[in-house]
Design a protein around this motif. Structure first.
Motif, PDB file in Angstrom:
ATOM      1  N   LYS A   1       0.815  -1.208   0.000  1.00 43.67           N
ATOM      2  CA  LYS A   1       0.000   0.000   0.000  1.00 43.67           C
ATOM      3  C   LYS A   1       0.857   1.271   0.000  1.00 43.67           C
ATOM      4  CE  LYS A   1      -3.699  -2.531   2.265  1.00 43.67           C
ATOM      5  NZ  LYS A   1      -4.572  -2.664   3.449  1.00 43.67           N
ATOM      6  N   LEU A   2       2.015   1.162  -0.631  1.00 48.20           N
ATOM      7  CA  LEU A   2       2.901   2.315  -0.741  1.00 48.20           C
ATOM      8  C   LEU A   2       2.255   3.463  -1.514  1.00 48.20           C
ATOM      9  CD1 LEU A   2       5.641   3.625  -0.245  1.00 48.20           C
ATOM     10  CD2 LEU A   2       6.535   2.362  -2.221  1.00 48.20           C
ATOM     11  N   PRO A   3       1.557   3.203  -2.638  1.00 48.77           N
ATOM     12  CA  PRO A   3       0.911   4.330  -3.339  1.00 48.77           C
ATOM     13  C   PRO A   3      -0.079   5.084  -2.453  1.00 48.77           C
ATOM     14  CG  PRO A   3       0.983   2.393  -4.753  1.00 48.77           C
ATOM     15  CD  PRO A   3       1.406   1.941  -3.390  1.00 48.77           C
ATOM     16  N   GLU A   4      -0.837   4.345  -1.635  1.00 46.15           N
ATOM     17  CA  GLU A   4      -1.794   4.990  -0.747  1.00 46.15           C
ATOM     18  C   GLU A   4      -1.085   5.862   0.282  1.00 46.15           C
ATOM     19  OE1 GLU A   4      -3.764   0.977  -1.759  1.00 46.15           O
ATOM     20  OE2 GLU A   4      -1.799   1.884  -1.747  1.00 46.15           O
ATOM     21  N   ALA A   5       0.042   5.351   0.814  1.00 52.35           N
ATOM     22  CA  ALA A   5       0.798   6.130   1.796  1.00 52.35           C
ATOM     23  C   ALA A   5       1.370   7.395   1.173  1.00 52.35           C
ATOM     24  CB  ALA A   5       1.917   5.271   2.388  1.00 52.35           C
ATOM     25  N   ILE A   6       1.859   7.294  -0.065  1.00 55.22           N
ATOM     26  CA  ILE A   6       2.389   8.463  -0.760  1.00 55.22           C
ATOM     27  C   ILE A   6       1.276   9.491  -0.996  1.00 55.22           C
ATOM     28  CG2 ILE A   6       3.368   9.263  -2.950  1.00 55.22           C
ATOM     29  CD1 ILE A   6       4.972   6.649  -3.040  1.00 55.22           C
ATOM     30  N   ARG A   7       0.096   9.009  -1.386  1.00 56.82           N
ATOM     31  CA  ARG A   7      -1.038   9.921  -1.599  1.00 56.82           C
ATOM     32  C   ARG A   7      -1.391  10.652  -0.309  1.00 56.82           C
ATOM     33  NH1 ARG A   7      -6.102   9.031  -0.461  1.00 56.82           N
ATOM     34  NH2 ARG A   7      -5.869   6.762  -0.450  1.00 56.82           N
ATOM     35  N   LYS A   8      -1.487   9.927   0.793  1.00 52.67           N
ATOM     36  CA  LYS A   8      -1.817  10.551   2.077  1.00 52.67           C
ATOM     37  C   LYS A   8      -0.736  11.548   2.490  1.00 52.67           C
ATOM     38  CE  LYS A   8      -4.618   6.779   3.999  1.00 52.67           C
ATOM     39  NZ  LYS A   8      -5.792   7.582   4.383  1.00 52.67           N
ATOM     40  N   MET A   9       0.521  11.195   2.215  1.00 53.62           N
ATOM     41  CA  MET A   9       1.622  12.091   2.562  1.00 53.62           C
ATOM     42  C   MET A   9       1.527  13.387   1.756  1.00 53.62           C
ATOM     43  SD  MET A   9       4.309  12.146   4.548  1.00 53.62           S
ATOM     44  CE  MET A   9       5.706  13.255   4.775  1.00 53.62           C
ATOM     45  N   ALA A  10       1.234  13.248   0.467  1.00 53.35           N
ATOM     46  CA  ALA A  10       1.108  14.437  -0.394  1.00 53.35           C
ATOM     47  C   ALA A  10      -0.044  15.316   0.040  1.00 53.35           C
ATOM     48  CB  ALA A  10       0.940  13.997  -1.842  1.00 53.35           C
ATOM     49  N   GLU A  11      -1.100  14.703   0.551  1.00 51.59           N
ATOM     50  CA  GLU A  11      -2.248  15.478   1.008  1.00 51.59           C
ATOM     51  C   GLU A  11      -1.962  16.205   2.322  1.00 51.59           C
ATOM     52  OE1 GLU A  11      -5.734  12.557  -0.875  1.00 51.59           O
ATOM     53  OE2 GLU A  11      -5.221  12.454   1.264  1.00 51.59           O
ATOM     54  N   GLN A  12      -1.261  15.515   3.234  1.00 53.86           N
ATOM     55  CA  GLN A  12      -1.038  16.085   4.560  1.00 53.86           C
ATOM     56  C   GLN A  12       0.198  16.989   4.624  1.00 53.86           C
ATOM     57  OE1 GLN A  12      -1.373  13.295   7.853  1.00 53.86           O
ATOM     58  NE2 GLN A  12      -2.753  11.980   6.677  1.00 53.86           N
ATOM     59  N   ALA A  13       1.156  16.743   3.749  1.00 56.66           N
ATOM     60  CA  ALA A  13       2.383  17.551   3.756  1.00 56.66           C
ATOM     61  C   ALA A  13       2.782  17.869   2.319  1.00 56.66           C
ATOM     62  CB  ALA A  13       3.501  16.802   4.472  1.00 56.66           C
ATOM     63  N   PRO A  14       2.005  18.706   1.631  1.00 52.97           N
ATOM     64  CA  PRO A  14       2.249  18.966   0.207  1.00 52.97           C
ATOM     65  C   PRO A  14       3.584  19.629  -0.094  1.00 52.97           C
ATOM     66  CG  PRO A  14       0.607  20.485   1.105  1.00 52.97           C
ATOM     67  CD  PRO A  14       0.842  19.447   2.139  1.00 52.97           C
ATOM     68  N   ALA A  15       4.200  20.283   0.905  1.00 58.47           N
ATOM     69  CA  ALA A  15       5.475  20.954   0.664  1.00 58.47           C
ATOM     70  C   ALA A  15       6.658  19.993   0.713  1.00 58.47           C
ATOM     71  CB  ALA A  15       5.677  22.073   1.690  1.00 58.47           C
ATOM     72  N   VAL A  16       6.429  18.765   1.173  1.00 57.88           N
ATOM     73  CA  VAL A  16       7.513  17.783   1.243  1.00 57.88           C
ATOM     74  C   VAL A  16       7.760  17.215  -0.151  1.00 57.88           C
ATOM     75  CG1 VAL A  16       8.209  15.534   2.150  1.00 57.88           C
ATOM     76  CG2 VAL A  16       7.083  17.184   3.650  1.00 57.88           C
ATOM     77  N   ARG A  17       9.018  17.203  -0.559  1.00 56.47           N
ATOM     78  CA  ARG A  17       9.387  16.676  -1.867  1.00 56.47           C
ATOM     79  C   ARG A  17       9.704  15.186  -1.730  1.00 56.47           C
ATOM     80  NH1 ARG A  17      14.751  18.464  -5.298  1.00 56.47           N
ATOM     81  NH2 ARG A  17      14.425  17.117  -7.105  1.00 56.47           N
ATOM     82  N   ILE A  18       8.844  14.338  -2.278  1.00 52.45           N
ATOM     83  CA  ILE A  18       9.034  12.895  -2.177  1.00 52.45           C
ATOM     84  C   ILE A  18       9.908  12.409  -3.330  1.00 52.45           C
ATOM     85  CG2 ILE A  18       7.874  10.652  -2.187  1.00 52.45           C
ATOM     86  CD1 ILE A  18       5.437  12.021  -0.971  1.00 52.45           C
ATOM     87  N   CYS A  19      11.007  11.752  -2.991  1.00 48.26           N
ATOM     88  CA  CYS A  19      11.921  11.185  -3.989  1.00 48.26           C
ATOM     89  C   CYS A  19      11.895   9.667  -3.848  1.00 48.26           C
ATOM     90  CB  CYS A  19      13.336  11.711  -3.795  1.00 48.26           C
ATOM     91  SG  CYS A  19      13.470  13.507  -3.918  1.00 48.26           S
ATOM     92  N   MET A  20      11.698   8.971  -4.950  1.00 48.01           N
ATOM     93  CA  MET A  20      11.514   7.517  -4.928  1.00 48.01           C
ATOM     94  C   MET A  20      12.608   6.832  -5.728  1.00 48.01           C
ATOM     95  SD  MET A  20       9.054   5.339  -3.849  1.00 48.01           S
ATOM     96  CE  MET A  20       9.520   3.614  -3.778  1.00 48.01           C
ATOM     97  N   GLU A  21      13.201   5.776  -5.153  1.00 47.85           N
ATOM     98  CA  GLU A  21      14.216   5.000  -5.852  1.00 47.85           C
ATOM     99  C   GLU A  21      13.936   3.512  -5.690  1.00 47.85           C
ATOM    100  OE1 GLU A  21      18.332   5.794  -5.550  1.00 47.85           O
ATOM    101  OE2 GLU A  21      18.066   7.940  -5.145  1.00 47.85           O
ATOM    102  N   ILE A  22      14.396   2.726  -6.665  1.00 44.57           N
ATOM    103  CA  ILE A  22      14.340   1.267  -6.588  1.00 44.57           C
ATOM    104  C   ILE A  22      15.766   0.773  -6.386  1.00 44.57           C
ATOM    105  CG2 ILE A  22      13.681  -0.851  -7.771  1.00 44.57           C
ATOM    106  CD1 ILE A  22      11.343   1.004  -7.048  1.00 44.57           C
ATOM    107  N   GLN A  23      15.973  -0.008  -5.338  1.00 44.63           N
ATOM    108  CA  GLN A  23      17.314  -0.440  -4.977  1.00 44.63           C
ATOM    109  C   GLN A  23      17.302  -1.895  -4.510  1.00 44.63           C
ATOM    110  OE1 GLN A  23      20.172   1.260  -5.180  1.00 44.63           O
ATOM    111  NE2 GLN A  23      19.359   3.286  -5.723  1.00 44.63           N
ATOM    112  N   GLN A  24      18.489  -2.499  -4.464  1.00 41.73           N
ATOM    113  CA  GLN A  24      18.631  -3.827  -3.876  1.00 41.73           C
ATOM    114  C   GLN A  24      18.435  -3.729  -2.362  1.00 41.73           C
ATOM    115  OE1 GLN A  24      22.320  -5.733  -5.001  1.00 41.73           O
ATOM    116  NE2 GLN A  24      22.257  -4.825  -7.042  1.00 41.73           N
ATOM    117  N   PRO A  25      17.957  -4.808  -1.731  1.00 42.53           N
ATOM    118  CA  PRO A  25      17.682  -4.754  -0.296  1.00 42.53           C
ATOM    119  C   PRO A  25      18.853  -4.245   0.547  1.00 42.53           C
ATOM    120  CG  PRO A  25      16.748  -6.739  -1.214  1.00 42.53           C
ATOM    121  CD  PRO A  25      17.540  -6.093  -2.321  1.00 42.53           C
TER     122      PRO A  25
END
Length: 298
Positions: free
Chosen positions: A113-137
């Motif tokens: 449910k990462l997309p849902e968490a990102i959506r909620k984060m964008a709604e509650q803290a719109p000034a925060v710049r979310i940066c997403m990466e795909i990495q090995q564990p």
């Protein structure tokens, strides 16, 4: 030299150019024209008295000094972001950057449910710049430990100290082969684990030793560090391998993969949200709490 505000601006532009692999590619992120970006880099080179990069037919290349300056720029930007978050926390505002890293081949998992968490984060803290990466564990854990990442999402066999691991849900993996594999059309009841071990497998290099010991080695086995790479080798019809069911399902439906009979090597892995141990800036704590709330984790 004393680092000024204009120096920080120039270093930020330089970092963006390096991350994007050139002037043109950095335009969208910076919101600047290519000539303006070029002028900024030239000004930084003049300020430092060193050639930082080469532009020409061979593309964008960093010089040896450019590599050093980029490492310094990244360290400075990360430090400023961390300090900004701490200062902002004093007055209760949520700004700055939130660096999230997740394992590959997880977007197809309906349980994540990462997309849902990102959506909620964008709604509650719109000034925060979310940066997403795909990495090995392991790179995710190392990045959280050194501050490059703030939140990690994945399953982690080889944990490191100083981090907080919180369970979210179980992800099930089963054994698959390509439909061109010699055993694809054999009756399931005729296949034993001994038979399966006679064929080459493709494994993930970041599995811990305990998991690796469960699978008998074959000289023709292959090791990869991304699930996407594992898919390519299994789809070739030459290898067997354990894959997450959610990612393999579309290939099974399209007739390109076959799920083999349940084997003792099938397993579930615990997907987790990972942060540094101890109190964290409000931005990180908010996202962590949003992820946990979606799974009713206390």
């Amino acid at each position: 030299m004393q680092i000024s505000g204009s120096d920080i601006h120039l270093l930020t532009v330089f970092d963006c150019v390096v991350r994007n692999g050139g002037f043109s590619a950095a335009q969208a992120e910076l919101g600047l024209s290519q000539p303006t970006i070029s002028n900024h880099i030239a000004a930084l080179e003049e300020r430092l008295g060193a050639k930082l990069c080469q532009r020409g037919r061979r593309g964008f290349l960093l010089t040896d000094k450019g590599l050093i300056v980029h490492e310094i720029a990244q360290s400075l930007i990360n430090t400023l972001d961390d300090q900004s978050r701490q200062l902002s926390a004093l007055k209760g505002s949520l700004i700055g950057r939130l660096n999230i890293a997740a394992v590959d081949c997880s977007a197809s998992d309906p349980n994540l449910k990462l997309p849902e968490a990102i959506r909620k984060m964008a709604e509650q803290a719109p000034a925060v710049r979310i940066c997403m990466e795909i990495q090995q564990p392991q790179d995710i854990l190392n990045g959280i430990a050194d501050g490059s990442f703030h939140v990690g999402i994945g399953s982690f066999d080889n944990k490191i100290a100083g981090l907080r691991y919180e369970d979210l849900y179980d992800e099930w993996h089963e054994l698959y082969c390509g439909t061109d594999h010699p055993i694809a059309n054999l009756p399931p009841e005729s296949l034993s684990m001994q038979d399966l071990f006679e064929y080459p497998w493709v494994h993930r290099g970041y599995w811990n030793r305990q998991r690796q010991k469960r699978i008998r080695p074959n000289d023709l086995d292959r090791v990869v560090y991304h699930i996407e790479a594992q898919f390519f080798l299994i789809l070739s019809g030459q290898y067997l391998g354990l894959l997450p069911d959610h990612a393999a399902e579309p290939f099974v439906k399209s007739g390109r993969l076959k799920k083999l009979p349940q084997a003792e090597e099938d397993y579930s892995c615990v997907m987790q949200v990972v942060t540094r141990s101890g109190p964290q800036p409000k931005t990180i704590e908010l996202f962590r709490s949003l992820m946990k709330s979606l799974y009713k984790v206390t």
